[in-house]
Write a protein that holds these residues in place. Structure first.
Motif, PDB file in Angstrom:
ATOM      1  N   PRO A 119      47.397  29.946  56.152  1.00  0.00           N
ATOM      2  CA  PRO A 119      48.728  29.886  56.759  1.00  0.00           C
ATOM      3  C   PRO A 119      48.688  30.065  58.275  1.00  0.00           C
ATOM      4  N   GLU A 170      56.378  41.499  59.133  1.00  0.00           N
ATOM      5  CA  GLU A 170      56.223  40.684  57.928  1.00  0.00           C
ATOM      6  C   GLU A 170      54.877  39.974  57.889  1.00  0.00           C
ATOM      7  N   ILE A 171      54.078  40.114  58.944  1.00  0.00           N
ATOM      8  CA  ILE A 171      52.804  39.411  59.058  1.00  0.00           C
ATOM      9  C   ILE A 171      51.657  40.380  58.795  1.00  0.00           C
ATOM     10  N   TYR A 182      51.440  31.688  60.859  1.00  0.00           N
ATOM     11  CA  TYR A 182      52.720  32.390  60.880  1.00  0.00           C
ATOM     12  C   TYR A 182      53.521  31.980  62.112  1.00  0.00           C
ATOM     13  N   VAL A 195      49.537  33.409  64.979  1.00  0.00           N
ATOM     14  CA  VAL A 195      50.954  33.767  64.994  1.00  0.00           C
ATOM     15  C   VAL A 195      51.592  33.030  66.173  1.00  0.00           C
ATOM     16  N   ARG A 232      56.655  23.940  56.995  1.00  0.00           N
ATOM     17  CA  ARG A 232      56.445  24.892  55.890  1.00  0.00           C
ATOM     18  C   ARG A 232      55.624  24.240  54.771  1.00  0.00           C
ATOM     19  N   ARG A 267      56.995  33.187  64.178  1.00  0.00           N
ATOM     20  CA  ARG A 267      58.088  34.159  64.296  1.00  0.00           C
ATOM     21  C   ARG A 267      59.367  33.424  64.668  1.00  0.00           C
ATOM     22  N   VAL A 294      58.682  33.771  59.620  1.00  0.00           N
ATOM     23  CA  VAL A 294      59.125  35.155  59.468  1.00  0.00           C
ATOM     24  C   VAL A 294      60.085  35.483  60.598  1.00  0.00           C
ATOM     25  N   ARG A 332      45.159  35.602  61.127  1.00  0.00           N
ATOM     26  CA  ARG A 332      45.709  34.252  61.175  1.00  0.00           C
ATOM     27  C   ARG A 332      46.539  34.047  62.442  1.00  0.00           C
ATOM     28  N   VAL A 390      54.234  29.576  57.790  1.00  0.00           N
ATOM     29  CA  VAL A 390      55.005  30.643  57.145  1.00  0.00           C
ATOM     30  C   VAL A 390      55.940  31.220  58.195  1.00  0.00           C
TER      31      VAL A 390
END
Length: 328
Positions: free
Chosen positions: A41, A71-72, A43, A79, A59, A45, A66, A77, A64
């Motif tokens: 994934p 939440e990570i 991530y 971000v 997605r 924000r 968030v 991974r 992913v």
């Protein structure tokens, strides 16, 4: 009788520029490149841009989304910070956790951040023109200490706002506002605070200004209905609909894609304008055209008010070749 003869004729005026701007294009490419290089994934924000189609597509490919960093997981991974920008506290928390971050903040939003910092360093209190709760506004206010910025949302607020006494003032703005509305607010503030400082150039971004000018142009060409492709929570898309009606359009409708449009809305119109917010891809515009073509014999004409050739670079971590990164 042929199919075209059975359908009423409709002039469709395509506003140009429309759709993706350089900042949105860069943000989406950052997520795509991160997925390509690092796999899923990745991530992100907040929504990378305010468009459900774009977010759902990313997605499905492994992004992913968030709302907060908590939440990570600490799994190394990538971000990505969204195009709207983030408060300094978010950056500090990411650094504390040693997250691998990629900043997709639009460079024009970053410009506003730096302007606010410079005004603050010179002892000025900031009057920020924008919409409460919008991610860009949250990010801009988060560049400075609590109390250093006062939000002004309307001409009415500009007439009554009470900034801290004894401090020189400066204004800045969210980049996706109505050009005309912002000018009215600035005029109201300047009338009350003669020493009010501002940016060398208005903070509303070139893409927002161009898209609003193009909408005014199609209305001037006779479009009494304007269709705006964009999300209902996209500030720049909502502003386009407002601009259309203020320019004289009988009605403006906001749709997210072709399937959301009832083509009968154009019944009785000789000309319809079509545009898209800065976070809406051209594929969705083409969906709307195809939807209208099921009911009308379209004569499509593009009404262009500006050429856009701006392109923003990817972050250094992605602009280098994968091989070069591996060798470091």
């Amino acid at each position: 009788m042929t199919l075209d003869a059975a359908r009423p004729k409709l002039s469709l005026l395509l506003a140009a520029p429309r759709g993706f701007c350089a900042g949105v294009d860069r943000a989406v490419r950052i997520v795509e490149e991160a997925l390509s290089r690092h796999g899923a994934p990745v991530y992100v924000r907040h929504e990378i841009v305010h468009n459900r189609h774009v977010v759902d597509d990313l997605r499905a490919r492994g992004a992913v989304f968030v709302e907060e960093l908590n939440e990570i997981p600490d799994d190394g991974r990538p971000v990505v910070f969204s195009a709207h920008g983030v408060a300094k506290g978010v950056v500090s928390e990411a650094m504390r956790r040693r997250l691998f971050t990629l900043d997709a903040t639009c460079p024009l939003v970053t410009k506003v951040h730096r302007e606010a910092e410079r005004h603050h360093a010179r002892g000025r209190h900031i009057l920020l023109i924008g919409h409460a709760g919008h991610p860009e506004v949250v990010g801009t206010m988060g560049q400075l200490p609590d109390g250093a910025v006062t939000l002004v949302e309307s001409v009415e607020q500009a007439a009554s706002v009470t900034p801290p006494a004894g401090l020189p003032l400066a204004w800045t703005s969210q980049t996706t506002l109505s050009v005309d509305d912002t000018a009215e607010i600035v005029a109201a503030l300047a009338a009350r605070f003669p020493g009010l400082a501002g940016p060398a150039k208005d903070d509303i971004c070139y893409a927002t200004s161009n898209r609003q000018a193009a909408v005014k142009a199609v209305v001037g060409r006779g479009a009494d209905l304007v269709i705006v492709v964009g999300a209902p929570y996209s500030s720049n898309s909502v502003r386009l609909a407002e601009v259309a009606e203020r320019a004289g359009a009988r009605r403006a409708v906001l749709v997210q894609r072709g399937a959301d449009l009832d083509p009968a809305v154009a019944d009785g119109c000789a000309a319809v304008g079509l545009t898209a917010g800065a976070s809406a891809p051209e594929s969705l515009v083409q969906e709307v055209i195809a939807r209208l073509a099921t009911r009308f014999d379209l004569a499509v004409e593009e009404v262009r008010v500006a050429e856009e050739r701006i392109e923003f670079r990817l972050p250094p971590a992605l602009s280098r070749s994968p091989g070069a990164m591996a060798a470091e």
